[in-house]
Design a protein around this motif. Structure first.
Motif, PDB file in Angstrom:
ATOM      1  N   ARG A 146       2.889   7.023   1.649  1.00 34.08           N
ATOM      2  CA  ARG A 146       4.362   6.358   0.421  1.00 34.08           C
ATOM      3  C   ARG A 146       3.502   5.664  -0.271  1.00 34.08           C
ATOM      4  O   ARG A 146       4.157   5.426  -1.873  1.00 34.08           O
ATOM      5  CB  ARG A 146       5.243   5.090   1.397  1.00 34.08           C
ATOM      6  N   ASN A 158       0.683   2.263   5.089  1.00 34.30           N
ATOM      7  CA  ASN A 158       1.147   3.608   4.286  1.00 34.30           C
ATOM      8  C   ASN A 158       0.826   3.988   3.063  1.00 34.30           C
ATOM      9  O   ASN A 158       1.861   4.233   2.424  1.00 34.30           O
ATOM     10  CB  ASN A 158       2.937   3.314   4.663  1.00 34.30           C
ATOM     11  N   ARG A 214      -6.009   2.084   5.007  1.00 33.48           N
ATOM     12  CA  ARG A 214      -4.661   3.130   6.401  1.00 33.48           C
ATOM     13  C   ARG A 214      -4.999   2.211   7.643  1.00 33.48           C
ATOM     14  O   ARG A 214      -3.739   2.256   8.295  1.00 33.48           O
ATOM     15  CB  ARG A 214      -5.204   4.796   6.164  1.00 33.48           C
TER      16      ARG A 214
END
Lengths: 577, 277
Positions: B180, B177, B172
């Protein structure tokens, strides 16, 4: 007896009256359904004790229930009725599930096993048992189960009373135990198993014992079920039934004893009323409700009932006669030789040798990533894969899990305060003494005996005024001090401290320094301290060890080390030249 | 010969059934109990497709679509709030499974369905006539395994997923992401499970609870494999062989729990299972 206790006794008496008088005004169908529901409620309580209180999510309680029911039905089918056969069935219905549960416990709980693993094992057990029943052919009745065996001739009313009394007794017993000092052990294992192990609590043993005992209760419920229902089918040992118990517990409210019992009775009774009319819809409603509850109301329906504020007075603190005061010096308490620790090709520690004698306070300094915390972990957990030898009080710690190393006399304070979040300050302190004083199964001690040094820490930080406060609400500095007090309360011979002053105020730091000095100089404890603050180190320790890139590069008296070129260069960031 | 083929095709079947669960567990570290329901949904897409007069092959893309959509919805609504409570995530996905099974029961009834098979008949393998469908499964498993490796090693999604597997915080921080990645992984896993359901139809009975018996074996295989595709393939082969042998020589009923029992014992004695690092 407290007011709370008196209220519950009245409630119990009322419930008892209800189950004894119930058969007088309930119709036969309702009696039969409620008898079953109350047996299920006992199962829900076993799940609550395991999952709600101890944090073991189990899908497998049905296996022990099924084992008990089948043991009963098999004895009665193949050996026939008669008093001695009922007695045999009763004994087997408890002993067989207990043996099974002990085996499952051994499989599920070992050093470094994960909660997920235990849950998965609990899934396998009922499935294997069900298949074994299928494979048993006519002996076990295969898929159609066993029916038509002789049962105790009590009549529907008396079975109702029997199940009711058994439920009330078991619920009452559970209620007393979870509120006792021993019950706090269960919650400690749920909240923070690592801290529990480092308090010397043999967490796996507690888990296995609990699972075994509750296996016996499940088997007994199975005995009741097989007699009252007069039929056993493979489904009662299966995974579907096991998960149903989870639903009762979750909907009723985990870790409340009464919630799960009421959940079981309510859902089973409602289900019996509704499932005839809307068979699939009922399951659908329960399933949806369950998902919503898990997501939004982890406390279940019991969450609607406001929690009582603990009214009971906090326990008194008492000072333990400290006969451990002794001179420093003498033989080495800890001796490390040739310690090497590597993760694959990455060597964290290499060639470490160190001796610590009673009464010594040794500070370990070094830049970040020098391997200091790893060093402490190797000292306190003998199951870490290392090369070299670590001797503590004359014993090699190799292969010993933390609780066994603690038994040799080590106490470890973690870098980030590791305490029991859902407990009060007093409960945390009580747990730190568990290995010295066997906790009672049925009451809470009204005083906690602590060594003088632990009392000093509490008094100096003001924690002694906050004994009944939940740990979750006290300040960072207080949590650090509480953990230190817990470690000292264990009366270890060697205390390992990982940056005990990080994030503390100047005043708190001075205070902890004072306590450490007193512990080592005056009382003969040994301590190893990891610390970044050189001024603090200078203040309190006699000896400093410098770790740098996994090697022990210096070991000597404070002045010599602090004024050395090496330490200056490390601390001014020029060590790589 | 037939025994060897049985072993190979059983291993293939186990691999196909476990694959969806494996993908989700590998990246999200969550055991998806709704897996059994995804299998069932996949199987019922075949029922629906053939009732509409379409070829059973149409059900494959249909299953991918349906599985993916349901997976996305599940991840967003049920799984995401529970990442920090992994045991509760197990429970919530299991509850979802119950709901789906009941919905299918309401829609299609409890009875067993008999959709036509994708492929019928036998072929001769070195003189032994053998079910061509089972051989097709073997090919499907190999294709699936290779696809896994390719996606993991050669695509951006795969690399991101590997990063999340190794260290989610760091991933991260590096700007991946992760939310996602989790969403897509869950969708993929669910879609694969639904396809597995389609592929199961000729071999397993099709009824609302058909997924359950497959669930436990799949769990255990994933537990012993960790995050390595090779380990999963190896585990399927070893335990599939054990299952076939026990079923053939001892009892088919005991054969059905062989995988679960052996995996459980293996994990106790050697907690890392087939995973190496």
């Amino acid at each position: 007896m407290t007011r709370h206790g008196a209220g519950l006794a009245v409630l119990g008496a009322l419930a008892l009256a209800l189950v004894l008088l119930g058969p007088l005004f309930l119709d036969r169908f309702t009696l039969n359904v409620l008898t079953r529901s109350m047996i299920y409620a006992m199962m829900a309580i076993t799940v609550d004790l395991l999952w709600g209180y101890t944090g073991i999510l189990t899908f497998g309680q049905s296996a022990f229930f099924g084992a008990g029911a089948y043991a009963t039905a098999l004895v009665l089918t193949h050996a026939g009725g008669g008093v001695q056969n009922f007695a045999l069935a009763l004994v087997l219905s408890v002993v067989v599930p207990m043996a099974l549960a002990a085996m499952v416990g051994w499989l599920s709980f070992y050093h470094k096993s994960t909660p997920l693993y235990a849950s998965v094992i609990s899934l396998v057990v009922p499935i294997v048992l069900t298949q074994a029943i299928f494979a048993g052919g006519s002996f076990t009745g295969s898929s159609s189960g066993l029916v038509g065996y002789p049962t105790m001739k009590l009549g529907a009313g008396n079975y109702f009373r029997l199940a009711g009394v058994a439920l009330i007794l078991f619920a009452g017993l559970s209620w007393v135990i979870v509120r006792s000092d021993a019950g706090r052990l269960m919650v400690a294992i749920r909240d923070n198993p690592m801290r529990a192990a480092y308090l010397g609590i043999r967490t796996q043993r507690v888990q296995i014992l609990l699972m075994t005992a509750l296996g016996g209760i499940a088997g007994l419920s199975g005995f009741l079920y097989a007699n009252a229902g007069r039929i056993v089918a493979p489904e009662i040992a299966g995974f579907g039934f096991g998960t149903q118990m989870i639903v009762w517990t979750a909907l009723g409210g985990r870790a409340t004893i009464f919630g799960p019992a009421m959940g079981a009775i309510g859902i089973d009774w409602l289900g019996a009323q509704l499932s005839g009319a809307l068979p699939y819809l009922w399951q659908l409603v329960i399933g949806t409700l369950f998902v919503v509850m898990i997501l939004f109301m982890p406390r279940g329906l019991a969450g609607f009932i406001p929690r009582r504020k603990r009214a009971a007075a906090p326990p008194r603190l008492a000072v333990l006669p400290d006969d451990r005061i002794r001179k420093g010096g003498g033989d080495a308490l800890l001796s490390v030789s040739g310690l090497r620790k590597a993760y694959g090709h990455f060597v964290v520690l290499d060639g470490i040798g160190l001796e610590v004698r009673p009464g010594e306070l040794v500070s370990v300094v070094g830049p970040n990533g020098a391997g200091k915390t790893t060093f402490l972990r190797c000292l306190s957990d003998g199951t870490e894969a290392i090369e070299g030898r670590i001797m503590l009080a004359g014993q090699d710690i190799a292969g010993r899990p933390p609780e066994a190393v603690v038994a040799l006399g080590i106490g470890r304070k973690f870098q980030v305060a590791s305490v029991f979040e859902s407990m009060t300050v007093a409960e945390c302190l009580r747990l730190a003494r568990v290995t010295h004083e066997r906790p009672s199964l049925w009451r809470r001690a009204d005083s906690i005996g602590l060594p003088q040094a632990a009392l000093d820490i509490l008094a100096l930080t003001g924690l002694d005024q906050k004994l009944d406060q939940p740990v979750g609400g006290i300040s960072h500095g207080m949590r650090q001090s509480l953990e230190l007090a817990m470690v000292v309360a264990m009366q270890p011979r060697l205390i390992l401290l990982d940056e005990p002053t990080a994030g503390l105020t100047k005043a708190e730091r001075t205070l902890i320094g004072e306590v450490l000095k007193r512990l080592t100089h005056d009382q003969g404890y040994a301590a190893i301290l990891i610390e970044h603050d050189l001024d603090f180190v200078k203040e309190i320790s006699q000896r400093i060890v410098v770790l740098h890139q996994g090697r022990l590069v210096m070991d000597g008296p404070v002045d010599e080390v602090v004024n050395s070129d090496l330490v200056r260069s490390i601390y001014s960031g020029m060590a790589h030249e | 010969m037939a025994l060897l083929l049985d072993i190979a095709t059983t291993a293939a079947l186990l691999f196909i059934v476990a694959a969806g669960l494996f993908v989700i567990f590998g990246v999200l570290k969550i055991i998806n109990f709704a897996h059994a329901a995804w299998l069932t949904i996949g199987a019922y897409t075949t029922v629906v497709a053939t009732e509409m007069g379409l070829s059973p092959w149409v059900s494959l893309p249909l299953a991918v679509l349906l599985g993916g959509l349901l997976g996305a919805a599940t991840e967003a609504v049920i799984v995401r709030p529970l990442y920090r409570r992994p045991l509760d995530a197990i429970l919530a996905t299991w509850g979802l499974g119950v709901v789906i099974v009941q919905l299918i029961t309401l829609g299609f009834g409890r009875d067993m369905q008999m959709p036509p098979a994708l492929i019928t008949g036998t072929v001769d393998v070195l003189g032994t006539p053998y079910s061509s469908y089972r051989l097709f499964l073997l090919a499907a498993a190999v294709v699936m395994g290779l696809a896994f490796v390719l996606v993991l090693e050669r695509t951006r999604l795969g690399l991101n997923a590997q990063a999340v597997i190794m260290n989610e915080m760091l991933a991260r921080a590096l700007g991946i992401n992760t939310a996602r990645v989790r969403l897509i992984t869950f969708m993929l896993g669910s879609a694969i499970a639904a396809v597995a359901g389609v592929l199961l139809t000729p071999l397993s009975s099709v009824d609302p609870t058909m997924g359950i018996p497959w669930l436990i074996g799949a769990f255990m295989l994933v537990m012993v494999s960790g995050t390595s595709v090779t380990a999963l393939a190896l585990a399927c082969l070893c335990f599939g062989a054990a299952q076939v042998l026990v079923s053939t020589w001892v009892s088919p009923i005991l054969g059905s729990v062989t995988v679960a029992v052996l995996c459980a014992v293996m994990l106790r004695l050697h907690p890392k299972g087939f995973a190496r690092d």
